[in-house]
Write an enzyme that holds these catalytic residues in place. Structure first.
Site, PDB file in Angstrom:
ATOM      1  NE  ARG A 147       4.824  -3.086  -4.339  1.00  0.00           N
ATOM      2  CZ  ARG A 147       6.095  -2.727  -4.287  1.00  0.00           C
ATOM      3  NH1 ARG A 147       6.682  -2.512  -3.103  1.00  0.00           N
ATOM      4  NH2 ARG A 147       6.791  -2.606  -5.401  1.00  0.00           N
ATOM      5  CG  LEU A 149       3.662   1.675   5.931  1.00  0.00           C
ATOM      6  CD1 LEU A 149       3.057   3.081   5.868  1.00  0.00           C
ATOM      7  CD2 LEU A 149       2.601   0.631   5.591  1.00  0.00           C
ATOM      8  CG  ASP A 150       6.591  -2.062   0.438  1.00  0.00           C
ATOM      9  OD1 ASP A 150       7.279  -2.673   1.273  1.00  0.00           O
ATOM     10  OD2 ASP A 150       5.744  -2.615  -0.300  1.00  0.00           O
ATOM     11  CE  LYS A 151      12.532   5.742  -2.429  1.00  0.00           C
ATOM     12  NZ  LYS A 151      13.662   5.647  -3.373  1.00  0.00           N
TER      13      LYS A 151
END
Length: 347
Positions: free
Chosen positions: A239, A140-142
């Site tokens: 995104r 997962l992204d930060k």
């Protein structure tokens, strides 16, 4: 799977969407943690078999074919155990599921040498050092929150990675996006590096195939809450795809563009929205088969407090605006003497 030294044995079955492709193209879709050039080199080195036989790069694959890959673990930034709290949703001897908070990077990389999920996992269970990236199956992204599955054994790792490649792990997200989305749809656009800004991803005809399904869960005055499901797992996929259709994820510092406030928003809502400085994206649901027992496992993670507070504020604002509209409409109808007109609730 066995994991001796730095060798990792992976396998997968070819699905209908890959039938007729060249072997190297299919491998790039199935095992997208590795580059196409690296996979091609492994084919030449005899590390890939197709239905149990040595394979060539230009071999064509058919639905139901079995591919096996003897991969080499890639060079890693050294990762040491660190005492970082983990929100563990489920744990047994084969796997664990965590609910990742915002601000926590998944594994070390340039600019983030430590303080990651991987460091925390090694502190929680030192035996995970034997597995690639401490058993992390997907990322997962930060600043994306929510559910991640982590393998604890070599067998579990191989089966979970193969299940992910075969799209047998269901991942559903909640995304608050800018604008009122008319209806659900599917975005099927390849994603690759941005042609001029190398730190960003973009819809790129030379990129890897990517498929995102979304449905409308709730509409606000000028934003929409979506349920999003991934078929592929490209970097920044949700995104990038939502920005591509001009409904970027709210708060996204990279792809979100200028802050857009709802018309008539009061100061408290404006302040809340200005202070929300991350993408409003949450990995809400995870459904998978247990890698050993085979039983179906379903996990849900509540929307985190900062995103929940934002949704409640938008919900209240939308309700107020709807109430104002209803009063104005009633006065208008009364003035016309037309009591037979009905409102389409979807408008």
């Amino acid at each position: 799977m066995t994991n001796e030294g730095r060798e990792i044995h992976l396998s997968a079955e070819i699905g209908p969407e890959l039938a007729g492709r060249r072997l190297d193209q299919a491998l790039a879709r199935l095992f997208d943690d590795y580059s196409r050039s690296r996979l091609q080199a492994w084919i030449r080195e005899g590390r890939v078999t197709l239905n149990g036989r040595p394979a060539a790069q230009r071999d064509k694959v058919a639905e139901g074919d079995r591919v096996a890959l003897q991969a080499e673990e890639q060079d890693r930034v050294e990762c040491l155990p660190q005492e970082i709290p983990l929100d563990i949703v489920y744990e047994d001897e084969h796997l664990l599921v965590i609910d990742k908070p915002a601000g926590l990077v998944v594994h070390p990389a340039a600019g983030n040498p430590d303080g990651t999920v991987q460091n925390a996992l090694l502190y929680h269970d030192g035996t995970l050092a034997r597995l690639p990236r401490a058993g992390i199956v997907h990322r997962l992204d930060k600043d994306t929150t929510g559910l991640m599955v982590v393998a604890r054994t070599s067998l579990a790792y191989q089966r979970l990675v193969s299940a992910l490649a075969a799209r047998q792990i269901h991942r559903e997200y909640r995304a608050l996006v800018v604008g009122r989305v008319a209806s659900g749809a599917t975005i099927e656009q390849p994603i690759g590096r941005h042609p001029t800004v190398r730190t960003r991803m973009a819809v790129n005809p030379l990129g890897k195939p990517a498929v995102t399904h979304y449905r409308v869960l709730e509409r606000f005055a000028s934003h929409t809450l979506l349920g999003v499901q991934l078929e592929s797992g490209r970097t920044h996929q949700i995104r990038v795809h939502m920005a591509h259709i001009r409904h970027p994820v709210f708060g996204d510092p990279v792809y979100g563009g200028r802050l857009q406030l709802p018309a008539g928003a009061d100061e408290s809502l404006k302040t809340l929205m200005r202070r929300f400085r991350r993408q409003a994206l949450h990995a809400r649901r995870l459904i998978l088969q247990h890698p050993v027992s085979g039983r179906e496992m379903r996990f849900d993670a509540a929307i985190p407090p900062d995103m929940a507070e934002l949704l409640e504020a938008l919900r209240a604002h939308a309700g107020e605006r709807a109430g104002e509209a209803a009063i104005d409409e009633a006065a208008f109808l009364a003035a016309l003497g037309d009591q037979g007109w009905e409102i389409d609730e979807d408008d």
